[in-house]
Scaffold this motif. Structure first.
Motif, PDB file in Angstrom:
ATOM      1  N   TYR A 283      -0.648   0.191   3.940  1.00  0.00           N
ATOM      2  CA  TYR A 283       0.307  -0.824   4.363  1.00  0.00           C
ATOM      3  C   TYR A 283      -0.377  -1.915   5.190  1.00  0.00           C
ATOM      4  CZ  TYR A 283       4.126  -3.091   6.844  1.00  0.00           C
ATOM      5  OH  TYR A 283       4.973  -4.025   7.361  1.00  0.00           O
ATOM      6  N   ILE A 284      -1.251  -1.512   6.096  1.00  0.00           N
ATOM      7  CA  ILE A 284      -1.961  -2.491   6.927  1.00  0.00           C
ATOM      8  C   ILE A 284      -2.794  -3.431   6.058  1.00  0.00           C
ATOM      9  CG2 ILE A 284      -3.834  -2.743   8.614  1.00  0.00           C
ATOM     10  CD1 ILE A 284      -2.765  -0.162   9.931  1.00  0.00           C
ATOM     11  N   ILE A 285      -3.502  -2.855   5.092  1.00  0.00           N
ATOM     12  CA  ILE A 285      -4.354  -3.672   4.216  1.00  0.00           C
ATOM     13  C   ILE A 285      -3.502  -4.612   3.377  1.00  0.00           C
ATOM     14  CG2 ILE A 285      -6.015  -3.610   2.316  1.00  0.00           C
ATOM     15  CD1 ILE A 285      -6.910  -0.844   3.419  1.00  0.00           C
ATOM     16  N   ALA A 286      -2.411  -4.082   2.800  1.00  0.00           N
ATOM     17  CA  ALA A 286      -1.544  -4.914   1.953  1.00  0.00           C
ATOM     18  C   ALA A 286      -0.906  -6.038   2.762  1.00  0.00           C
ATOM     19  CB  ALA A 286      -0.466  -4.046   1.302  1.00  0.00           C
ATOM     20  N   LYS A 287      -0.435  -5.724   3.978  1.00  0.00           N
ATOM     21  CA  LYS A 287       0.205  -6.742   4.824  1.00  0.00           C
ATOM     22  C   LYS A 287      -0.796  -7.822   5.206  1.00  0.00           C
ATOM     23  CE  LYS A 287       1.464  -5.801   9.129  1.00  0.00           C
ATOM     24  NZ  LYS A 287       2.242  -5.363  10.326  1.00  0.00           N
ATOM     25  N   HIS A 288      -2.015  -7.410   5.541  1.00  0.00           N
ATOM     26  CA  HIS A 288      -3.038  -8.381   5.927  1.00  0.00           C
ATOM     27  C   HIS A 288      -3.397  -9.310   4.771  1.00  0.00           C
ATOM     28  CE1 HIS A 288      -7.491  -9.340   6.450  1.00  0.00           C
ATOM     29  NE2 HIS A 288      -6.877 -10.072   7.350  1.00  0.00           N
ATOM     30  N   LYS A 289      -3.624  -8.737   3.597  1.00  0.00           N
ATOM     31  CA  LYS A 289      -4.012  -9.558   2.440  1.00  0.00           C
ATOM     32  C   LYS A 289      -2.862 -10.468   2.006  1.00  0.00           C
ATOM     33  CE  LYS A 289      -7.594  -6.503   0.591  1.00  0.00           C
ATOM     34  NZ  LYS A 289      -8.687  -7.502   0.625  1.00  0.00           N
ATOM     35  N   THR A 290      -1.643  -9.972   2.140  1.00  0.00           N
ATOM     36  CA  THR A 290      -0.496 -10.819   1.810  1.00  0.00           C
ATOM     37  C   THR A 290      -0.414 -12.003   2.758  1.00  0.00           C
ATOM     38  OG1 THR A 290       0.735  -8.912   0.950  1.00  0.00           O
ATOM     39  CG2 THR A 290       2.009 -10.862   1.521  1.00  0.00           C
ATOM     40  N   GLY A 291      -0.606 -11.737   4.050  1.00  0.00           N
ATOM     41  CA  GLY A 291      -0.571 -12.805   5.033  1.00  0.00           C
ATOM     42  C   GLY A 291      -1.692 -13.817   4.853  1.00  0.00           C
ATOM     43  N   MET A 292      -2.840 -13.352   4.346  1.00  0.00           N
ATOM     44  CA  MET A 292      -3.979 -14.242   4.122  1.00  0.00           C
ATOM     45  C   MET A 292      -3.855 -15.000   2.811  1.00  0.00           C
ATOM     46  SD  MET A 292      -6.145 -13.897   6.715  1.00  0.00           S
ATOM     47  CE  MET A 292      -7.765 -14.329   6.080  1.00  0.00           C
ATOM     48  N   GLY A 293      -2.856 -14.611   1.989  1.00  0.00           N
ATOM     49  CA  GLY A 293      -2.678 -15.253   0.690  1.00  0.00           C
ATOM     50  C   GLY A 293      -3.683 -14.814  -0.343  1.00  0.00           C
ATOM     51  N   GLY A 317       7.372  -8.216  -0.347  1.00  0.00           N
ATOM     52  CA  GLY A 317       7.504  -8.971  -1.586  1.00  0.00           C
ATOM     53  C   GLY A 317       6.569  -8.492  -2.675  1.00  0.00           C
ATOM     54  N   LEU A 318       6.059  -7.255  -2.533  1.00  0.00           N
ATOM     55  CA  LEU A 318       5.098  -6.713  -3.482  1.00  0.00           C
ATOM     56  C   LEU A 318       5.743  -5.642  -4.357  1.00  0.00           C
ATOM     57  CD1 LEU A 318       2.067  -6.234  -1.065  1.00  0.00           C
ATOM     58  CD2 LEU A 318       2.534  -8.191  -2.546  1.00  0.00           C
ATOM     59  N   GLU A 319       5.261  -5.533  -5.573  1.00  0.00           N
ATOM     60  CA  GLU A 319       5.716  -4.482  -6.469  1.00  0.00           C
ATOM     61  C   GLU A 319       5.028  -3.173  -6.099  1.00  0.00           C
ATOM     62  OE1 GLU A 319       6.117  -3.641 -11.307  1.00  0.00           O
ATOM     63  OE2 GLU A 319       5.265  -5.525 -10.562  1.00  0.00           O
ATOM     64  N   PHE A 320       5.734  -2.065  -6.303  1.00  0.00           N
ATOM     65  CA  PHE A 320       5.193  -0.747  -5.976  1.00  0.00           C
ATOM     66  C   PHE A 320       5.469   0.198  -7.135  1.00  0.00           C
ATOM     67  CE2 PHE A 320       5.641   3.572  -4.270  1.00  0.00           C
ATOM     68  CZ  PHE A 320       4.455   3.712  -3.575  1.00  0.00           C
ATOM     69  N   LEU A 368     -10.055  -2.623   9.974  1.00  0.00           N
ATOM     70  CA  LEU A 368     -10.649  -3.299  11.133  1.00  0.00           C
ATOM     71  C   LEU A 368     -10.634  -4.812  10.959  1.00  0.00           C
ATOM     72  CD1 LEU A 368     -13.616  -0.856  11.749  1.00  0.00           C
ATOM     73  CD2 LEU A 368     -11.738  -1.296  13.332  1.00  0.00           C
ATOM     74  N   ALA A 369     -10.855  -5.272   9.724  1.00  0.00           N
ATOM     75  CA  ALA A 369     -10.793  -6.711   9.461  1.00  0.00           C
ATOM     76  C   ALA A 369      -9.390  -7.247   9.738  1.00  0.00           C
ATOM     77  CB  ALA A 369     -11.196  -7.000   8.020  1.00  0.00           C
ATOM     78  N   ALA A 370      -8.376  -6.475   9.335  1.00  0.00           N
ATOM     79  CA  ALA A 370      -6.993  -6.882   9.596  1.00  0.00           C
ATOM     80  C   ALA A 370      -6.726  -6.945  11.095  1.00  0.00           C
ATOM     81  CB  ALA A 370      -6.030  -5.907   8.927  1.00  0.00           C
ATOM     82  N   MET A 371      -7.243  -5.987  11.850  1.00  0.00           N
ATOM     83  CA  MET A 371      -7.078  -5.987  13.297  1.00  0.00           C
ATOM     84  C   MET A 371      -7.724  -7.221  13.926  1.00  0.00           C
ATOM     85  SD  MET A 371      -7.923  -1.981  14.171  1.00  0.00           S
ATOM     86  CE  MET A 371      -8.225  -2.414  15.897  1.00  0.00           C
ATOM     87  N   ARG A 372      -8.946  -7.507  13.499  1.00  0.00           N
ATOM     88  CA  ARG A 372      -9.678  -8.628  14.083  1.00  0.00           C
ATOM     89  C   ARG A 372      -9.021  -9.965  13.753  1.00  0.00           C
ATOM     90  NH1 ARG A 372     -11.742  -6.841  18.486  1.00  0.00           N
ATOM     91  NH2 ARG A 372     -14.006  -6.768  18.569  1.00  0.00           N
ATOM     92  N   HIS A 373      -8.611 -10.129  12.504  1.00  0.00           N
ATOM     93  CA  HIS A 373      -7.978 -11.401  12.127  1.00  0.00           C
ATOM     94  C   HIS A 373      -6.630 -11.581  12.824  1.00  0.00           C
ATOM     95  CE1 HIS A 373     -10.489 -11.849   8.212  1.00  0.00           C
ATOM     96  NE2 HIS A 373     -10.988 -12.577   9.169  1.00  0.00           N
TER      97      HIS A 373
END
Length: 467
Positions: A283-293, A317-320, A368-373
């Motif tokens: 979830y963290i990875i998906a949320k981060h990548k979604t926010g980054m576009g 807004g993602l399919e699962f 960790l990348a999501a945390m830092r960004h």
């Protein structure tokens, strides 16, 4: 030897720790093919290496990589695999203890014909298994698996002495993989100021994982980095994160990272001591990548993925979509849909925009990348996901050959599903590695979920004569 018509590409046996004779054998969830499932004896592994070598030799001259985890039987199986390949005229490059995803990566980057991993992943030291990767770091093509199966039926012969394969020890394998892991996050990701406890489960990542995070700037406190052949996964790592939990609190660390014995699974612990499983990390990875576009497609989970996780992904807004338990199903679905992200609650997560298989270190780096960004702590960045209470019970069957299709079991399942309605789920499934029935019930009310799970377990025990 007569082949059993079951999937192979990973074969696994439970070894007697003294005699090394198989007590029983079984296939495991992994990248599978068609070749078969056999008990892994030294004699069989020798012939398996020869059969693989004979098939690959027809494809042209090349080399095969062999890596392993830290369990004691890996020394024996590495030697006999190399001997079998040599007898077929194939050169081997020995990587020593390396995470499973590292072998997938190095098979590609070193232009090998195939990669072989000797590992039983998160299982105890007395288990061992063999997994194969293609030249692309993926499962072997069906035609190669069929050819290996046919070759195993033939008598073993050795090439002329002048054509025997050679063995070379690859001394820089850890460094190559460390650099690859670091390259999977952008150059602006610096971990300075973070105190991280890294538990390597006394497994294959013990000499790799701490250095990845340390070289990115983190202060690293090491755990599970003293393998002795017998302590792999023993009360530590991703399957037993309790020890890491305590160390995170004791050292007042920002977070903890727990890998399993072959480094393809990960769970994490925030500074408050909360354990984040695969659903939460996904979830963290998906949320981060979604926010980054940068997110493409949807997310693949399994039948074990939490209902709250599914709902949270859809709110992004993602399919699962769900598939059966096992990384081979996840990878197959991701490939079919041309998506990039999928995984299991166990922490086996596939980020196909960076690698070809599950990788615990790379998953942790994505988090960790999501945390830092986001300039957030691990506990803060998981907000938005509310998991449903989920109860998991294992019932041991009296016999390996059993069915869950009895009318009484099916009626019990139907009754619980009706009681839970749309806000709950029930799943009964056979274990892929043991004579166990796995029972999962989830819903909004933990007390009711516990009651329903216990009722189902009682019915299963009575119907199957289970213990």
């Amino acid at each position: 030897m007569k082949a059993l018509r079951k999937p192979m590409a990973q074969v696994l046996t439970k070894m007697n720790p003294i005699s090394h004779k198989p007590r029983r054998y079984f296939g495991t969830d992994g990248i599978r093919g068609r070749v078969g499932v056999w008990p892994i004896t030294p004699e069989f592994v020798l012939k398996l290496g020869w059969a693989v070598g004979k098939v690959l030799a027809r494809q042209g001259n090349g080399k095969v990589l062999i890596g392993k985890d830290t369990r004691i039987s890996g020394y024996m199986f590495e030697s006999v695999l190399e001997s079998g390949l040599s007898a077929a005229g194939i050169d081997t490059h020995l990587l020593g203890p390396m995470p499973t995803p590292a072998i997938a990566y190095l098979t590609r980057t070193l232009r090998a014909q195939a990669g072989i991993v000797i590992s039983a992943s998160h299982n105890p030291y007395y288990d061992n298994g063999i997994k194969f990767f293609s030249a692309q770091g993926t499962k072997l093509p069906d035609h190669l698996e069929s050819a290996i199966e046919e070759q195993l039926e033939q008598p073993m012969t050795t090439v002329d002495s002048a054509e025997l394969g050679k063995a070379i020890r690859v001394v820089d394998a850890p460094g190559r993989y460390i650099e690859f892991c670091k390259s999977t996050v952008s150059s602006d990701i610096i971990l300075n100021g973070l105190k991280i406890v890294v538990d390597c489960a006394h497994g294959a990542a013990y000499h790799v994982a701490p250095n990845v995070f340390r070289e990115l700037g983190a202060e690293v406190i090491e755990m599970g980095v003293e393998p002795n052949g017998l302590n792999i996964n023993l009360q530590c790592g991703a399957t037993h994160p309790e020890a890491l939990h305590q160390q995170v609190l004791t050292h007042k660390a920002d977070l903890g990272i727990a890998l399993d014995g072959d480094g393809d699974r990960v769970v994490m612990i925030d500074h408050e001591g909360h354990i984040l499983d695969g659903d939460e990390l996904l979830y963290i990875i998906a949320k981060h990548k979604t926010g980054m576009g940068t997110f493409k497609g949807g997310v693949v989970g399994t039948v074990m993925s939490n209902l709250g996780f599914e709902q949270a992904v859809k709110q992004l807004g993602l399919e699962f979509v769900r598939v059966p338990v096992g990384d081979r199903y996840i990878i197959s679905e991701l490939t079919k849909r041309q998506w990039h992200l999928g995984g299991e609650p166990s922490g086996h997560i596939v980020c196909m925009d960076t690698t070809t298989t599950g990788d615990g270190i790379i998953t942790a780096l994505q988090v960790l990348a999501a945390m830092r960004h986001g300039r957030q702590s691990l506990s803060e960045i998981r907000s938005g996901l509310i998991k449903y209470p989920q109860i998991l019970l294992n019932v041991k069957a009296a016999q390996a050959d059993f069915s869950l299709e009895s009318p009484r079991i099916q009626e019990a399942v139907k009754n619980v599903e009706q009681a839970l309605g749309a806000k709950g789920r029930v799943l009964l499934r056979r274990s892929g590695t043991e004579p166990l029935i796995r029972i999962m019930v989830e819903g909004e009310d933990k007390y009711r979920v516990e009651q329903f799970a216990g009722q189902l377990a009682d019915v299963v025990k009575e119907e199957l004569g289970a213990v």
